[in-house]
Design an enzyme around this catalytic site. Sequence first.
Site, PDB file in Angstrom:
ATOM      1  N   CYS A   1       0.868  -1.184   0.000  1.00 19.53           N
ATOM      2  CA  CYS A   1       0.000   0.000   0.000  1.00 19.53           C
ATOM      3  C   CYS A   1       0.904   1.233   0.000  1.00 19.53           C
ATOM      4  O   CYS A   1       2.132   1.120   0.112  1.00 19.53           O
ATOM      5  CB  CYS A   1      -0.850  -0.013   1.259  1.00 19.53           C
ATOM      6  SG  CYS A   1       0.201   0.034   2.738  1.00 19.53           S
TER       7      CYS A   1
ATOM      8  N   CYS B   1      -8.191   1.595   7.020  1.00 17.71           N
ATOM      9  CA  CYS B   1      -7.730   2.369   5.859  1.00 17.71           C
ATOM     10  C   CYS B   1      -8.216   1.770   4.537  1.00 17.71           C
ATOM     11  O   CYS B   1      -8.686   0.634   4.489  1.00 17.71           O
ATOM     12  CB  CYS B   1      -6.216   2.464   5.884  1.00 17.71           C
ATOM     13  SG  CYS B   1      -5.435   0.952   5.326  1.00 17.71           S
TER      14      CYS B   1
ATOM     15  N   GLU C   1       0.850  -0.555  16.554  1.00 19.64           N
ATOM     16  CA  GLU C   1      -0.017   0.577  16.189  1.00 19.64           C
ATOM     17  C   GLU C   1      -0.951   0.940  17.345  1.00 19.64           C
ATOM     18  O   GLU C   1      -1.215   2.118  17.614  1.00 19.64           O
ATOM     19  CB  GLU C   1      -0.835   0.249  14.933  1.00 19.64           C
ATOM     20  CG  GLU C   1      -1.676   1.443  14.477  1.00 19.64           C
ATOM     21  CD  GLU C   1      -2.595   1.125  13.314  1.00 19.64           C
ATOM     22  OE1 GLU C   1      -2.237   0.300  12.447  1.00 19.64           O
ATOM     23  OE2 GLU C   1      -3.696   1.711  13.281  1.00 19.64           O
TER      24      GLU C   1
HETATM   25  C1  2E4 Z   1       1.191   0.395   9.528  1.00 23.34           C
HETATM   26  C2  2E4 Z   1      -0.164   0.393   9.581  1.00 23.34           C
HETATM   27  O1  2E4 Z   1      -0.542  -3.377  11.156  1.00 23.34           O
HETATM   28  P1  2E4 Z   1      -0.014  -4.566  10.436  1.00 23.34           P
HETATM   29  O2  2E4 Z   1       0.503  -5.608  11.396  1.00 23.34           O
HETATM   30  O3  2E4 Z   1      -0.949  -5.102   9.430  1.00 23.34           O
HETATM   31  O4  2E4 Z   1       1.267  -3.961   9.686  1.00 23.34           O
HETATM   32  P2  2E4 Z   1       2.120  -4.456   8.447  1.00 23.34           P
HETATM   33  O5  2E4 Z   1       3.500  -3.958   8.686  1.00 23.34           O
HETATM   34  O6  2E4 Z   1       1.935  -5.870   8.133  1.00 23.34           O
HETATM   35  O7  2E4 Z   1       1.481  -3.637   7.240  1.00 23.34           O
HETATM   36  C3  2E4 Z   1       1.806  -2.312   7.014  1.00 23.34           C
HETATM   37  C4  2E4 Z   1       1.128  -1.382   7.957  1.00 23.34           C
HETATM   38  C5  2E4 Z   1       1.836  -0.502   8.713  1.00 23.34           C
HETATM   39  C6  2E4 Z   1      -0.215  -1.371   8.094  1.00 23.34           C
HETATM   40  N1  2E4 Z   1      -0.840  -0.473   8.836  1.00 23.34           N
HETATM   41 FE1  SF4 Z   2      -0.927   0.814   4.487  1.00 25.65          FE
HETATM   42 FE2  SF4 Z   2      -3.275   1.442   5.487  1.00 25.65          FE
HETATM   43 FE3  SF4 Z   2      -1.370   0.693   7.099  1.00 25.65          FE
HETATM   44 FE4  SF4 Z   2      -1.193   3.019   5.911  1.00 25.65          FE
HETATM   45  S1  SF4 Z   2      -2.726   2.440   7.397  1.00 25.65           S
HETATM   46  S2  SF4 Z   2       0.443   1.509   6.082  1.00 25.65           S
HETATM   47  S3  SF4 Z   2      -2.147   2.629   3.941  1.00 25.65           S
HETATM   48  S4  SF4 Z   2      -2.317  -0.583   5.525  1.00 25.65           S
END
Ligand code: 2E4
Ligand code: SF4
Length: 322
Positions: free
Chosen positions: A17, A199, A131
Site C-alpha cells: 500500500c 484504511c 499501532e
Molecule cells: C502500519 C499500519 O498493522 P499490520 O501488522 O498489518 O502492519 P504491516 O506492517 O503488516 O502492514 C503495514 C502497515 C503498517 C499497516 N498499517
Molecule cells: Fe498501508 Fe493502510 Fe497501514 Fe497506511 S494504514 S500503512 S495505507 S495498511
Amino acid sequence: MNRSIEEVILAEPRGFCAGVDRAIEIVERALAKFGAPIYVRHEIVHNTYVVNQLKSKGAIFIEELSDVPPGATLVFSAHGVSKAVQQEARDRGFDIFDATCPLVTKVHVEVAKLAKEGYEFIMIGHKGHPEVEGTMGQLSSGIHLVEDVEDVATVSPAQTEKLAVVTQTTLSVDDAAEIAAAVRARFPKVREPKQQDICYATQNRQDAVKIMSPQVDLVIVVGSPTSSNSNRLRELAERLGTESYMVDSADELKPEWFEGKGRIGLTAGASAPEVLVREVIERVRAFGAVSVRKMDGIEETIKFPLPKGLKLDDIPPPGHIS
Ligand code: 2E4
Ligand code: SF4
C-alpha cells in the site's frame, strides 16, 4: 482421480500500500543520504523479506531506544509511536525520520484534538500491536482498549457524555463493524469517525478476497505471521468457507494443500512485496498450474509525500524493494 491445478487467480489489489511504499523508501533514502547504519524502531513493516533486505543494506532494527548510539539517525516504523517514545527519541538527540503511515498519524491527530475537547476514547484493536500502543500512547489516560464484543460489556470509561471510538487501521472490516455496533448499543452518545479509521488498503484487500474466495478452492496469502492485515485476509477467506494458508515465502508452500484443488486464489498483505508473489506463482506452476489470471479490481493510485529532508535527490536509491 485427483483433480489437478487449473489456474491461479490473482487478487486485485494486493500487496504494498502507499504507507508501506513510503516507509521503505524513507529507510532506503536515509541509507543513501546518510550512509549505514540507519536505526529503525521496530520492523519498518511486518515483513521478513523487507526487513532482511534492509538489514543487508545497513539498517539496524531495535525495539528499545537505549540500544541506539548517541547522534544516530533513527526511523520510526510505519505503525507509529507513542508520545513517550517520540519524546525519549528527541531527548536522546537522534536525527529522527518518521515513517508512520499518514493514515495512522491522522488517527493520532484526531485523538489529540478530541482529547483537548474533553473526550475519552474506546479503541478497537489488538492488544500489544505496535499501532495500538502508538495510538493509545498519544494520551496518558482516558483511552480504553476493546478487542472484541465481550470487552465492550466490561469497559469502564470515567464518563459517557464525551466518548469517541477509534480503531486500528488494519482490522477485519466486519469484526470492527460488529464491535462498533456493540459500543453504540452500550454508549448511544458515542462519537464515531466520519470515515472509519480502517484504511483504504485494508478495505480494498479484504473486498478483493470476498470476491475471490467463492471462485477458488484454496486461498494463499503472502504475508508474515506478525502482520495484522495479512492475517485478516487469511481469516476472511477461511470464514467465507475457503481453505486458506498464509506463507512468508514460496518455501513454506506444502504440496498437499494443493491436492484436489483446481483453482488457487493468491493475494498478499499490505507489507508483502510482489517479488514474493511471483515466487509463489512459480512454485504453484511447478505443482502443475497451467495459467495465471488477474481478477478485475480497484486500481490504487494514492501516494504519500516523503518527509522533509528526504525529498531531495529525486532519483530512487538503487534496488528499491517492490
Ligand atoms: C502500519 C499500519 O498493522 P499490520 O501488522 O498489518 O502492519 P504491516 O506492517 O503488516 O502492514 C503495514 C502497515 C503498517 C499497516 N498499517
Ligand atoms: Fe498501508 Fe493502510 Fe497501514 Fe497506511 S494504514 S500503512 S495505507 S495498511
